[in-house]
Design an enzyme around this catalytic site. Structure first.
Site, PDB file in Angstrom:
ATOM      1  CG  ASP A 100      -2.103  10.977  22.304  1.00 14.47           C
ATOM      2  OD1 ASP A 100      -1.841  11.931  23.421  1.00 14.47           O
ATOM      3  OD2 ASP A 100      -2.153   9.968  22.402  1.00 14.47           O
ATOM      4  CB  SER A 127      -5.372   2.239  13.784  1.00 13.37           C
ATOM      5  OG  SER A 127      -5.223   1.214  12.869  1.00 13.37           O
ATOM      6  CG  ASN A 151     -10.990   6.868  10.339  1.00  9.22           C
ATOM      7  OD1 ASN A 151     -11.171   7.796  11.144  1.00  9.22           O
ATOM      8  ND2 ASN A 151     -11.901   5.895  10.005  1.00  9.22           N
ATOM      9  CD  GLU A 201      -4.075   8.818   7.011  1.00  3.07           C
ATOM     10  OE1 GLU A 201      -2.884   8.935   6.692  1.00  3.07           O
ATOM     11  OE2 GLU A 201      -4.873   7.546   7.175  1.00  3.07           O
ATOM     12  CG  ASP A 227      -2.304  -0.895   1.124  1.00  7.15           C
ATOM     13  OD1 ASP A 227      -2.256  -1.414  -0.015  1.00  7.15           O
ATOM     14  OD2 ASP A 227      -2.991  -1.280   2.053  1.00  7.15           O
TER      15      ASP A 227
END
Length: 259
Positions: A148, A164, A162, A119, A48
């Site tokens: 965070d 995760s 996202n 993202e 990926d």
């Protein structure tokens, strides 16, 4: 006169791994090779990471991209085979995706512009929690998020970082973006929001000098940001090719059912 094939000219690109390089040698011997500028289609051999890199490199060309898995993570890739590649290409289904455009301003006032296919996310640079203000379409929606960081993901990226961070999986054709906090401290129970893909999202960093924050668009990182503006860039359309029955739509649907 013989009618030329739709994908007669193929440009192969490969990651540095042994599997990918071996596949590159086999396929270029069988099908030839040309530059991406001359090609009808670009075939990426790797994982990926290589697919994202290839999409970025060909973002404005309109070239269709077809990936074959010869790397680590292969969510965006098709199965590898050297057999009947042009037949597979001609039978492939097209998924059209649009990148996010990030405009990040750092604490010195410099502006950094990058695109993201998966993202855009902000993340604290030190041990101290980040303090962020969120605006959507120029309206303040959250005066302070202590976390965070935060992610704004496209449907194509909703199964990556996202997911995760416990964000939602979005169907590839959904006109949505996922706004997902990373380890939210206050408000502790906020799990994020679904936004229309027309949304103009602004994230302002509070106490940026004391609590530095980085912004990342896929793999492009900007340190010490004070303000990040994000929107979907509809002027860019990228075409990804997938074998029948293994489209990106199908992969995302399967992911929601855990297989």
């Amino acid at each position: 006169m013989t009618k030329p094939k739709r994908y007669d000219r193929i440009a192969f690109v490969a990651s540095a791994g042994l599997e990918a390089q071996d596949a590159y040698a086999q396929l270029t011997k069988l099908y030839g090779n040309c530059t991406p500028d001359e090609a009808d289609v670009v075939v990426a051999l790797g994982g990926d990471g290589l697919m994202l890199q290839t999409l970025h490199q060909n973002m404005r060309t309109g070239k269709p991209i077809y990936g074959m898995h010869r790397g680590t993570v292969g969510f965006l890739m098709n199965e590898f085979s050297t057999v009947d590649l042009r037949v597979r290409l001609e039978a492939a289904h097209v998924s059209v995706i649009h990148p996010l455009l990030m405009r990040a301003t750092d604490v010195q006032g410099a502006v950094h512009i990058h695109h993201a296919i998966n993202e855009v996310y902000l993340f604290r640079q030190t041990y101290q929690v980040a303090r962020l203000k969120i605006l959507v379409d120029e309206r303040e929606r959250m005066p302070e998020l202590m976390a965070d960081g935060i992610i704004l993901a496209t449907p194509a990226g909703s199964t990556a970082y996202n997911l995760s961070a416990q964000g939602p999986i979005l169907p590839i054709n959904a006109a949505l973006l996922a706004l997902t906090p990373i380890s939210a401290f206050r408000p502790r129970r906020w799990r994020g929001a679904l936004l229309p893909n027309t949304a103009y999202v602004v994230i302002e960093v509070l106490e940026g000098e004391k609590r530095p924050v980085a912004a990342v668009a896929d793999h492009d990182e900007v340190r010490n940001v004070s303000r990040v503006e994000i929107l979907s860039d509809r002027s860019i359309s990228m075409r990804m090719l997938f074998d029948p029955g293994h489209s990106l739509e199908e992969r995302i649907l399967r992911e929601q059912f855990g297989y």
